[in-house]
Motif scaffolding. Structure first.
Motif, PDB file in Angstrom:
ATOM      1  N   PHE A 184       0.834  -1.199   0.000  1.00  0.00           N
ATOM      2  CA  PHE A 184       0.000   0.000   0.000  1.00  0.00           C
ATOM      3  C   PHE A 184       0.875   1.258   0.000  1.00  0.00           C
ATOM      4  O   PHE A 184       0.564   2.241  -0.688  1.00  0.00           O
ATOM      5  CB  PHE A 184      -0.969   0.033   1.200  1.00  0.00           C
ATOM      6  CG  PHE A 184      -1.864   1.242   1.151  1.00  0.00           C
ATOM      7  CD1 PHE A 184      -3.036   1.232   0.408  1.00  0.00           C
ATOM      8  CD2 PHE A 184      -1.489   2.431   1.776  1.00  0.00           C
ATOM      9  CE1 PHE A 184      -3.837   2.375   0.304  1.00  0.00           C
ATOM     10  CE2 PHE A 184      -2.282   3.576   1.682  1.00  0.00           C
ATOM     11  CZ  PHE A 184      -3.457   3.535   0.943  1.00  0.00           C
ATOM     12  N   ALA A 185       1.980   1.225   0.752  1.00  0.00           N
ATOM     13  CA  ALA A 185       2.858   2.406   0.816  1.00  0.00           C
ATOM     14  C   ALA A 185       3.384   2.740  -0.584  1.00  0.00           C
ATOM     15  O   ALA A 185       3.451   3.918  -0.978  1.00  0.00           O
ATOM     16  CB  ALA A 185       4.008   2.147   1.782  1.00  0.00           C
ATOM     17  N   GLN A 186       3.720   1.722  -1.346  1.00  0.00           N
ATOM     18  CA  GLN A 186       4.221   1.978  -2.704  1.00  0.00           C
ATOM     19  C   GLN A 186       3.097   2.454  -3.628  1.00  0.00           C
ATOM     20  O   GLN A 186       3.272   3.392  -4.409  1.00  0.00           O
ATOM     21  CB  GLN A 186       4.863   0.700  -3.267  1.00  0.00           C
ATOM     22  CG  GLN A 186       6.104   0.287  -2.468  1.00  0.00           C
ATOM     23  CD  GLN A 186       6.891  -0.812  -3.147  1.00  0.00           C
ATOM     24  OE1 GLN A 186       6.307  -1.685  -3.800  1.00  0.00           O
ATOM     25  NE2 GLN A 186       8.202  -0.793  -2.977  1.00  0.00           N
TER      26      GLN A 186
ATOM     27  N   LEU B 204       6.224   7.296   5.454  1.00  0.00           N
ATOM     28  CA  LEU B 204       5.145   6.690   6.242  1.00  0.00           C
ATOM     29  C   LEU B 204       5.714   5.870   7.399  1.00  0.00           C
ATOM     30  O   LEU B 204       6.799   5.299   7.288  1.00  0.00           O
ATOM     31  CB  LEU B 204       4.278   5.781   5.364  1.00  0.00           C
ATOM     32  CG  LEU B 204       3.570   6.475   4.201  1.00  0.00           C
ATOM     33  CD1 LEU B 204       2.700   5.457   3.454  1.00  0.00           C
ATOM     34  CD2 LEU B 204       2.717   7.644   4.691  1.00  0.00           C
ATOM     35  N   TYR B 205       4.950   5.828   8.476  1.00  0.00           N
ATOM     36  CA  TYR B 205       5.355   5.041   9.646  1.00  0.00           C
ATOM     37  C   TYR B 205       4.406   3.847   9.760  1.00  0.00           C
ATOM     38  O   TYR B 205       3.198   4.014   9.988  1.00  0.00           O
ATOM     39  CB  TYR B 205       5.269   5.918  10.900  1.00  0.00           C
ATOM     40  CG  TYR B 205       5.921   5.307  12.135  1.00  0.00           C
ATOM     41  CD1 TYR B 205       7.042   5.886  12.718  1.00  0.00           C
ATOM     42  CD2 TYR B 205       5.414   4.146  12.725  1.00  0.00           C
ATOM     43  CE1 TYR B 205       7.638   5.325  13.846  1.00  0.00           C
ATOM     44  CE2 TYR B 205       6.002   3.582  13.851  1.00  0.00           C
ATOM     45  CZ  TYR B 205       7.113   4.184  14.407  1.00  0.00           C
ATOM     46  OH  TYR B 205       7.700   3.631  15.524  1.00  0.00           O
ATOM     47  N   ILE B 206       4.951   2.658   9.593  1.00  0.00           N
ATOM     48  CA  ILE B 206       4.147   1.434   9.736  1.00  0.00           C
ATOM     49  C   ILE B 206       4.512   0.785  11.066  1.00  0.00           C
ATOM     50  O   ILE B 206       5.657   0.407  11.287  1.00  0.00           O
ATOM     51  CB  ILE B 206       4.426   0.437   8.582  1.00  0.00           C
ATOM     52  CG1 ILE B 206       4.131   1.092   7.229  1.00  0.00           C
ATOM     53  CG2 ILE B 206       3.605  -0.840   8.775  1.00  0.00           C
ATOM     54  CD1 ILE B 206       4.559   0.258   6.026  1.00  0.00           C
TER      55      ILE B 206
ATOM     56  N   ASP C 190       0.867   5.699  10.593  1.00  0.00           N
ATOM     57  CA  ASP C 190       0.042   5.812   9.382  1.00  0.00           C
ATOM     58  C   ASP C 190      -0.670   4.504   9.081  1.00  0.00           C
ATOM     59  O   ASP C 190      -1.782   4.492   8.565  1.00  0.00           O
ATOM     60  CB  ASP C 190       0.928   6.202   8.198  1.00  0.00           C
ATOM     61  CG  ASP C 190       1.554   7.562   8.420  1.00  0.00           C
ATOM     62  OD1 ASP C 190       0.793   8.543   8.510  1.00  0.00           O
ATOM     63  OD2 ASP C 190       2.790   7.633   8.574  1.00  0.00           O
ATOM     64  N   ILE C 191       0.011   3.412   9.391  1.00  0.00           N
ATOM     65  CA  ILE C 191      -0.561   2.081   9.166  1.00  0.00           C
ATOM     66  C   ILE C 191      -0.164   1.203  10.353  1.00  0.00           C
ATOM     67  O   ILE C 191       0.959   1.303  10.852  1.00  0.00           O
ATOM     68  CB  ILE C 191      -0.008   1.441   7.865  1.00  0.00           C
ATOM     69  CG1 ILE C 191      -0.254   2.352   6.652  1.00  0.00           C
ATOM     70  CG2 ILE C 191      -0.625   0.058   7.626  1.00  0.00           C
ATOM     71  CD1 ILE C 191       0.303   1.820   5.333  1.00  0.00           C
ATOM     72  N   VAL C 192      -1.100   0.377  10.800  1.00  0.00           N
ATOM     73  CA  VAL C 192      -0.793  -0.601  11.843  1.00  0.00           C
ATOM     74  C   VAL C 192      -1.081  -1.990  11.272  1.00  0.00           C
ATOM     75  O   VAL C 192      -2.067  -2.169  10.549  1.00  0.00           O
ATOM     76  CB  VAL C 192      -1.665  -0.343  13.098  1.00  0.00           C
ATOM     77  CG1 VAL C 192      -1.762  -1.587  13.948  1.00  0.00           C
ATOM     78  CG2 VAL C 192      -1.088   0.787  13.940  1.00  0.00           C
ATOM     79  N   THR C 193      -0.211  -2.947  11.583  1.00  0.00           N
ATOM     80  CA  THR C 193      -0.497  -4.326  11.190  1.00  0.00           C
ATOM     81  C   THR C 193      -0.771  -5.153  12.447  1.00  0.00           C
ATOM     82  O   THR C 193      -0.191  -4.902  13.500  1.00  0.00           O
ATOM     83  CB  THR C 193       0.701  -4.945  10.441  1.00  0.00           C
ATOM     84  OG1 THR C 193       1.879  -4.755  11.224  1.00  0.00           O
ATOM     85  CG2 THR C 193       0.885  -4.313   9.089  1.00  0.00           C
TER      86      THR C 193
ATOM     87  N   ILE D 244      -5.298   1.229   7.843  1.00  0.00           N
ATOM     88  CA  ILE D 244      -4.688   2.384   7.159  1.00  0.00           C
ATOM     89  C   ILE D 244      -5.427   3.662   7.556  1.00  0.00           C
ATOM     90  O   ILE D 244      -6.646   3.665   7.724  1.00  0.00           O
ATOM     91  CB  ILE D 244      -4.773   2.163   5.628  1.00  0.00           C
ATOM     92  CG1 ILE D 244      -4.095   0.834   5.266  1.00  0.00           C
ATOM     93  CG2 ILE D 244      -4.157   3.326   4.849  1.00  0.00           C
ATOM     94  CD1 ILE D 244      -4.347   0.356   3.857  1.00  0.00           C
ATOM     95  N   SER D 245      -4.667   4.743   7.659  1.00  0.00           N
ATOM     96  CA  SER D 245      -5.272   6.000   8.126  1.00  0.00           C
ATOM     97  C   SER D 245      -6.137   6.658   7.041  1.00  0.00           C
ATOM     98  O   SER D 245      -5.880   6.516   5.837  1.00  0.00           O
ATOM     99  CB  SER D 245      -4.192   6.976   8.589  1.00  0.00           C
ATOM    100  OG  SER D 245      -3.600   7.597   7.468  1.00  0.00           O
ATOM    101  N   ASP D 246      -7.138   7.404   7.507  1.00  0.00           N
ATOM    102  CA  ASP D 246      -8.003   8.151   6.591  1.00  0.00           C
ATOM    103  C   ASP D 246      -7.179   9.135   5.768  1.00  0.00           C
ATOM    104  O   ASP D 246      -7.453   9.375   4.596  1.00  0.00           O
ATOM    105  CB  ASP D 246      -9.045   8.944   7.393  1.00  0.00           C
ATOM    106  CG  ASP D 246     -10.092   8.027   8.018  1.00  0.00           C
ATOM    107  OD1 ASP D 246     -10.196   6.861   7.588  1.00  0.00           O
ATOM    108  OD2 ASP D 246     -10.801   8.486   8.942  1.00  0.00           O
TER     109      ASP D 246
END
Ligand code: PLP
Length: 463
Positions: free
Chosen positions: A132-134, A257-259, A285-288, A305-307
């Motif tokens: 998603f980041a890419q 981005l910070y995952i 920005d994203i949590v797994t 994923i953030s809004d």
């Protein structure tokens, strides 16, 4: 010893077929079979082998069995869902379990993280987050921005991409990864800081490592920083206080981005649904997540994923833009029903509060292990910890033998604990504890009493 299992198989046949045919994760290519303990039944925090021997499950499965084993309610929820709707295509249909769970996870996740992408486990959650980041950068017209920054000793999974950002060197000895896509930051463990350096200075240095890596690669080339709040399988490494917030600030400054990989730390391990915000003061920005999401009753993971990101790359003119990533089992209704029941049980039994209550006892018993000469460090947070063992230096043994000695020490502790009814399964010389969250204070004592007896005996043997 010949007792057959409830399915009628002789345990000797199970061991033989397992040795001959089950190619296990991280399996050795040596010719001898591993003769693993056969897990036959489990209840609460205990595993039983076919002979009825009982073991406390120290690692809690693979850090995932939050509510404990053998919950009838879980079996019923799973059976009910399997009977009413065992599967539907996640491309073509919506369903109640996945929609309700998505809403629930969006409510639990930090800040504006509200879009839940379901996966089959942790590796696929990380894989999807990285992809998603890419994708995000492609849609922003920043198709150069593709690199990932990760850390030495981090572990993020076993797909090609999640293994690429994993930083456990030994795991890469014989397997390929996509090296051009990633830069690694050196170990963040305060335990290895130079003698005389304060933890605050160590934190400054570690934050600087990230900034330097981004600047050297060129911020225009860096998509995301991926980090576990606590590096779990790298040895339960807790970065210095303030590290998370300050690394997030570095990322923001450089549009990186910070995952936050919460596959281990989410769902109560640190006393909260997600640890990023309440424990480490960050809204990534994203949590797994995965593992504790279903307590291991069924496989499921998610990246959330953030809004802000979603809004930035969606719009009325984006109808034909597809995030072409997903799985046959994305949002599997039976797995989602298991997750919902697991969360319901955790809520009803106040398990987050329970973790916060028993944590001081767990951490005190854990850290008390450092009194042994063969224990180099005992560290942890919440209901996760690691006892790192070494043969002390200067005992006439060469540095070259150290890995072998460390492995040997781990294996000896493991064998002694197993004899006394505790499963440890060390990562080389690191004994990791991540028990089911339902563990009581008495059971914590029972677990560490066994460990202490085992360490004392091994110490007497090797010193
Ligand atoms: N991320 C972290 C932090 C993990 O600890 C793990 C597994 O241990 C994974 C990702 C991969 O998860 P899975 O084994 O479910 O694919």
């Amino acid at each position: 010893d010949k007792k057959t299992t409830s399915n009628g198989t002789d345990p000797r046949a199970i061991r033989q077929w397992d040795n001959e045919h089950f190619f296990h994760p991280w399996d050795s290519m040596g010719v001898a079979g591993m003769d693993r303990v056969i897990a036959h039944e489990a209840k609460g925090i205990y595993l039983y082998d076919p002979q009825g021997r009982r073991y406390i499950d120290g690692p809690g499965g693979m850090w995932n069995v939050q509510i404990g084993y053998g919950r009838e309610e879980m079996a019923q929820a799973i059976a009910r869902q399997a009977m009413s709707l065992s599967y539907h295509s996640p491309w073509a249909f919506a369903s109640e379990p996945s929609a309700v769970l998505a809403k629930k996870l969006a409510d639990m996740a930090p800040g504006d993280l509200n879009s839940v992408f379901f996966t089959t486990g942790g590796s696929s959650a990380v894989d999807s987050a990285l992809r998603f980041a890419q994708f995000y950068n492609n849609l922003r017209g920043k198709s150069q921005k593709k690199l990932f920054i990760a850390r030495e000793k981090g572990y993020h999974g076993s797909t090609y991409l999640s293994a690429t950002v994993s930083g456990k060197e030994r795991d890469k000895s014989f397997l390929d990864t996509e090296k051009r896509l990633v830069r690694f930051l050196p170990n963040v463990n305060p335990y290895v800081r130079p003698e005389g350096m304060s933890v605050e200075d160590w934190c400054d240095l570690k934050v600087q490592d990230l900034e330097t890596a981004i600047v050297e690669a060129g911020p225009e080339n860096v998509a995301a920083f991926i980090a576990e709040p606590i590096l779990a399988s790298g040895g339960v490494i807790v970065p210095p206080p303030g590290y998370h917030r300050r690394t997030l600030e570095v990322c923001r400054r450089h549009d990186v981005l910070y995952i936050s990989d919460e596959v281990v730390t989410a769902f109560g391990r640190l006393g909260h649904w997600f640890a990023s915000e309440p424990v480490f003061d960050i809204v990534p920005d994203i949590v797994t997540c995965a593992k504790g999401l279903t307590s291991g009753y069924l496989p499921l993971g998610a990246c959330i994923i953030s809004d802000r990101l979603i809004d930035e790359v969606s719009g009325p003119d984006r109808e034909s833009v597809l995030f072409s990533n997903g799985y046959t089992y994305s949002g599997h209704p039976v797995c989602c029903a298991a997750a919902l029941k697991n969360i319901e049980i955790m809520e009803r039994e106040n398990l987050l509060e329970h973790v916060r209550q028993v944590t001081p006892k767990f951490q005190a018993r854990l850290k008390a292990q450092s009194r042994f000469e063969i224990v180099g460090d005992a560290r942890g947070m919440g209901l996760v910890g690691c006892v790192e063992c070494h043969v002390p230096e200067g005992r006439g043994r060469s540095e070259a033998d150290r890995l072998e000695l460390d492995k040997d020490i781990g294996a000896r502790i493991d064998a002694k604990c197993e004899e006394m009814g505790l499963i440890v399964r060390p990562l080389i010389n690191m004994c990791v504890f991540s028990p089911p969250l339902i563990i009581t204070e008495d059971e914590i004592d029972e677990m560490f009493d066994i460990l202490e007896r085992a360490i004392a005996r091994v110490e007497a043997e090797v010193l």
